[in-house]
Design a protein around this motif. Sequence first.
Motif, PDB file in Angstrom:
ATOM      1  N   LEU A 221       0.854  -1.180   0.000  1.00  0.00           N
ATOM      2  CA  LEU A 221       0.000   0.000   0.000  1.00  0.00           C
ATOM      3  C   LEU A 221       0.896   1.237   0.000  1.00  0.00           C
ATOM      4  CD1 LEU A 221      -2.521  -1.060   2.820  1.00  0.00           C
ATOM      5  CD2 LEU A 221      -2.750  -1.444   0.361  1.00  0.00           C
ATOM      6  N   ASN A 222       0.327   2.387  -0.314  1.00  0.00           N
ATOM      7  CA  ASN A 222       1.086   3.631  -0.253  1.00  0.00           C
ATOM      8  C   ASN A 222       0.300   4.701   0.474  1.00  0.00           C
ATOM      9  OD1 ASN A 222       3.434   5.347  -1.156  1.00  0.00           O
ATOM     10  ND2 ASN A 222       1.734   6.545  -1.978  1.00  0.00           N
ATOM     11  N   GLN A 223       1.027   5.473   1.270  1.00  0.00           N
ATOM     12  CA  GLN A 223       0.456   6.688   1.830  1.00  0.00           C
ATOM     13  C   GLN A 223       1.348   7.857   1.448  1.00  0.00           C
ATOM     14  OE1 GLN A 223       0.085   6.295   6.059  1.00  0.00           O
ATOM     15  NE2 GLN A 223       2.274   6.129   6.423  1.00  0.00           N
ATOM     16  N   SER A 224       0.700   8.949   1.053  1.00  0.00           N
ATOM     17  CA  SER A 224       1.389  10.164   0.651  1.00  0.00           C
ATOM     18  C   SER A 224       0.995  11.285   1.594  1.00  0.00           C
ATOM     19  CB  SER A 224       1.004  10.559  -0.781  1.00  0.00           C
ATOM     20  OG  SER A 224       1.235   9.503  -1.683  1.00  0.00           O
ATOM     21  N   VAL A 225       1.794  12.351   1.550  1.00  0.00           N
ATOM     22  CA  VAL A 225       1.439  13.581   2.249  1.00  0.00           C
ATOM     23  C   VAL A 225       1.246  14.656   1.188  1.00  0.00           C
ATOM     24  CG1 VAL A 225       2.129  15.287   3.963  1.00  0.00           C
ATOM     25  CG2 VAL A 225       2.804  12.895   4.258  1.00  0.00           C
ATOM     26  N   LEU A 226       0.171  15.407   1.298  1.00  0.00           N
ATOM     27  CA  LEU A 226      -0.077  16.504   0.374  1.00  0.00           C
ATOM     28  C   LEU A 226       0.836  17.664   0.742  1.00  0.00           C
ATOM     29  CD1 LEU A 226      -1.776  17.563  -1.988  1.00  0.00           C
ATOM     30  CD2 LEU A 226      -3.472  18.345  -0.313  1.00  0.00           C
ATOM     31  N   LEU A 227       1.730  18.035  -0.174  1.00  0.00           N
ATOM     32  CA  LEU A 227       2.799  18.975   0.135  1.00  0.00           C
ATOM     33  C   LEU A 227       2.837  20.108  -0.878  1.00  0.00           C
ATOM     34  CD1 LEU A 227       5.564  16.288   0.759  1.00  0.00           C
ATOM     35  CD2 LEU A 227       4.401  17.631   2.533  1.00  0.00           C
ATOM     36  N   ARG A 228       2.813  21.331  -0.383  1.00  0.00           N
ATOM     37  CA  ARG A 228       2.946  22.509  -1.233  1.00  0.00           C
ATOM     38  C   ARG A 228       4.277  22.453  -1.985  1.00  0.00           C
ATOM     39  NH1 ARG A 228      -0.751  25.259  -2.950  1.00  0.00           N
ATOM     40  NH2 ARG A 228      -1.501  26.121  -0.965  1.00  0.00           N
ATOM     41  N   GLY A 229       4.212  22.614  -3.294  1.00  0.00           N
ATOM     42  CA  GLY A 229       5.415  22.630  -4.102  1.00  0.00           C
ATOM     43  C   GLY A 229       5.950  21.269  -4.474  1.00  0.00           C
ATOM     44  N   VAL A 230       5.265  20.207  -4.031  1.00  0.00           N
ATOM     45  CA  VAL A 230       5.713  18.842  -4.339  1.00  0.00           C
ATOM     46  C   VAL A 230       4.667  18.095  -5.157  1.00  0.00           C
ATOM     47  CG1 VAL A 230       6.351  16.597  -3.358  1.00  0.00           C
ATOM     48  CG2 VAL A 230       7.213  18.710  -2.320  1.00  0.00           C
ATOM     49  N   ASN A 231       3.448  18.036  -4.653  1.00  0.00           N
ATOM     50  CA  ASN A 231       2.413  17.238  -5.321  1.00  0.00           C
ATOM     51  C   ASN A 231       1.031  17.884  -5.243  1.00  0.00           C
ATOM     52  OD1 ASN A 231       1.784  16.843  -2.632  1.00  0.00           O
ATOM     53  ND2 ASN A 231       2.269  14.655  -2.618  1.00  0.00           N
ATOM     54  N   ASP A 232       0.983  19.213  -5.103  1.00  0.00           N
ATOM     55  CA  ASP A 232      -0.295  19.903  -4.897  1.00  0.00           C
ATOM     56  C   ASP A 232      -0.952  20.316  -6.217  1.00  0.00           C
ATOM     57  OD1 ASP A 232       1.892  21.650  -5.154  1.00  0.00           O
ATOM     58  OD2 ASP A 232       0.819  23.294  -4.199  1.00  0.00           O
ATOM     59  N   SER A 233      -1.092  19.351  -7.131  1.00  0.00           N
ATOM     60  CA  SER A 233      -1.833  19.584  -8.369  1.00  0.00           C
ATOM     61  C   SER A 233      -2.530  18.291  -8.767  1.00  0.00           C
ATOM     62  CB  SER A 233      -0.909  20.047  -9.499  1.00  0.00           C
ATOM     63  OG  SER A 233      -0.130  18.976  -9.996  1.00  0.00           O
ATOM     64  N   VAL A 234      -3.626  18.425  -9.486  1.00  0.00           N
ATOM     65  CA  VAL A 234      -4.371  17.251  -9.929  1.00  0.00           C
ATOM     66  C   VAL A 234      -3.504  16.383 -10.832  1.00  0.00           C
ATOM     67  CG1 VAL A 234      -6.380  16.469 -11.233  1.00  0.00           C
ATOM     68  CG2 VAL A 234      -6.581  18.425  -9.691  1.00  0.00           C
ATOM     69  N   GLU A 235      -2.763  17.011 -11.739  1.00  0.00           N
ATOM     70  CA  GLU A 235      -1.937  16.266 -12.682  1.00  0.00           C
ATOM     71  C   GLU A 235      -0.889  15.433 -11.944  1.00  0.00           C
ATOM     72  OE1 GLU A 235      -2.653  19.477 -12.867  1.00  0.00           O
ATOM     73  OE2 GLU A 235      -4.054  19.399 -14.581  1.00  0.00           O
ATOM     74  N   THR A 236      -0.248  16.027 -10.932  1.00  0.00           N
ATOM     75  CA  THR A 236       0.798  15.316 -10.203  1.00  0.00           C
ATOM     76  C   THR A 236       0.226  14.163  -9.396  1.00  0.00           C
ATOM     77  OG1 THR A 236       2.092  17.354 -10.056  1.00  0.00           O
ATOM     78  CG2 THR A 236       2.654  15.592  -8.527  1.00  0.00           C
ATOM     79  N   LEU A 237      -0.901  14.381  -8.742  1.00  0.00           N
ATOM     80  CA  LEU A 237      -1.509  13.322  -7.944  1.00  0.00           C
ATOM     81  C   LEU A 237      -2.031  12.191  -8.829  1.00  0.00           C
ATOM     82  CD1 LEU A 237      -3.435  15.466  -5.314  1.00  0.00           C
ATOM     83  CD2 LEU A 237      -1.379  14.094  -4.916  1.00  0.00           C
ATOM     84  N   ALA A 238      -2.585  12.531  -9.997  1.00  0.00           N
ATOM     85  CA  ALA A 238      -3.063  11.502 -10.916  1.00  0.00           C
ATOM     86  C   ALA A 238      -1.896  10.662 -11.427  1.00  0.00           C
ATOM     87  CB  ALA A 238      -3.816  12.141 -12.076  1.00  0.00           C
ATOM     88  N   ALA A 239      -0.803  11.328 -11.788  1.00  0.00           N
ATOM     89  CA  ALA A 239       0.373  10.600 -12.269  1.00  0.00           C
ATOM     90  C   ALA A 239       0.933   9.685 -11.188  1.00  0.00           C
ATOM     91  CB  ALA A 239       1.435  11.579 -12.745  1.00  0.00           C
ATOM     92  N   LEU A 240       0.893  10.141  -9.935  1.00  0.00           N
ATOM     93  CA  LEU A 240       1.375   9.320  -8.833  1.00  0.00           C
ATOM     94  C   LEU A 240       0.539   8.059  -8.684  1.00  0.00           C
ATOM     95  CD1 LEU A 240       3.055   8.716  -6.312  1.00  0.00           C
ATOM     96  CD2 LEU A 240       1.547  10.276  -5.032  1.00  0.00           C
TER      97      LEU A 240
END
Length: 349
Positions: free
Chosen positions: A260-279
């Motif tokens: 399983l994976n857990q992420s943290v929502l981080l300003r400047g790292v993954n705070d966009s729909v495109e980045t989260l979808a790609a992840l």
Amino acid sequence: MITRSPASLQRVIPTTTEKNDPGWQAQLSGALRDPRVLLARLELDEGLLPGAEAGHELFEVRVPEAYLARIRPGDPNDPLLRQVLPFSAETDSVQGFVSDPLEEAEHTPRPGLIHKYAGRVLLIASPACAINCRYCFRRHFPYGENSLSRAQWNDALDYVRNDTSIREAILSGGDPLASSDKRLAWLVERLDEIPHLKRLRLHTRLPVVIPDRIDDTLLAWMSATRLQTVMVLHINHAHEIDDAVVAACSRLREAGVTLLNQSVLLRGVNDSVETLAALSERLFEAGILPYYLHVLDPVSGAAHFNVPDDEAVILVNALRERLAGFLMPRLVREVPREKSKTPLSSCNS
């Protein structure tokens, strides 16, 4: 219960490490720990050095070479770099950001053991990490008081033995896989002997930052337990998943480990729909199921990573329109004294 014969273990645990490659222990001890060297290696402006050194004084830099190789040189906004390079903002005092944001000290009935949620306990299996993530909610954790010798583990293990409601043991840290296989095998054997335990869970970043950690010795003791084994990885960006990480995850899955994976929502790292979808897409390609997307725990030194709740909800709603349900992580916050993770839509903060 799934049993595995010695022959099947040989089949699912091939040897992949070349003789000339440094072992994972050497990679762990050789992690880069100097912000000046980090900037030089990545061809970054020395103007970043004062802030980097100030943050380093509060929480040291630590970056393994395998992870460093995935960071784009010359790009101060690289999403992997931002997770490991201190910035001057870490020295800011921000209201509401504290040293123990989850109040774990209130849920530590024994040294090395945290018991917050029904049915499971967390064991501090190692005080060390392979990488120091700048947003870490345990960056101020009193590891000195919770790092146990083999003899000292008996008290924590007795706590688990005496509470028959506990079904799952979670190895955490630090990073549990920063500990030796001999030590981990001993601990898992002791847990295996507790009849009411059903599952073993490991929260780790090591298979991501040093994929060579997933070697024959580790897979042998993980495969030997009767406990169902779950590994929760911590990956925040698709660029963290290279071919070596995919190969490590394949070996774990072949050994019967659920990923399983857990992420943290981080300003400047993954705070966009495109980045989260790609992840999410990249995680599933690697055989890892998206599990949680945490909003930032308000730990002092990390306020510059914060994404406001309303923005987080908008992001996740947009993400849901793009992804199949099984690719959607649950957006949650960990609230002190609550009995479970709290869906963000239910938070009052």
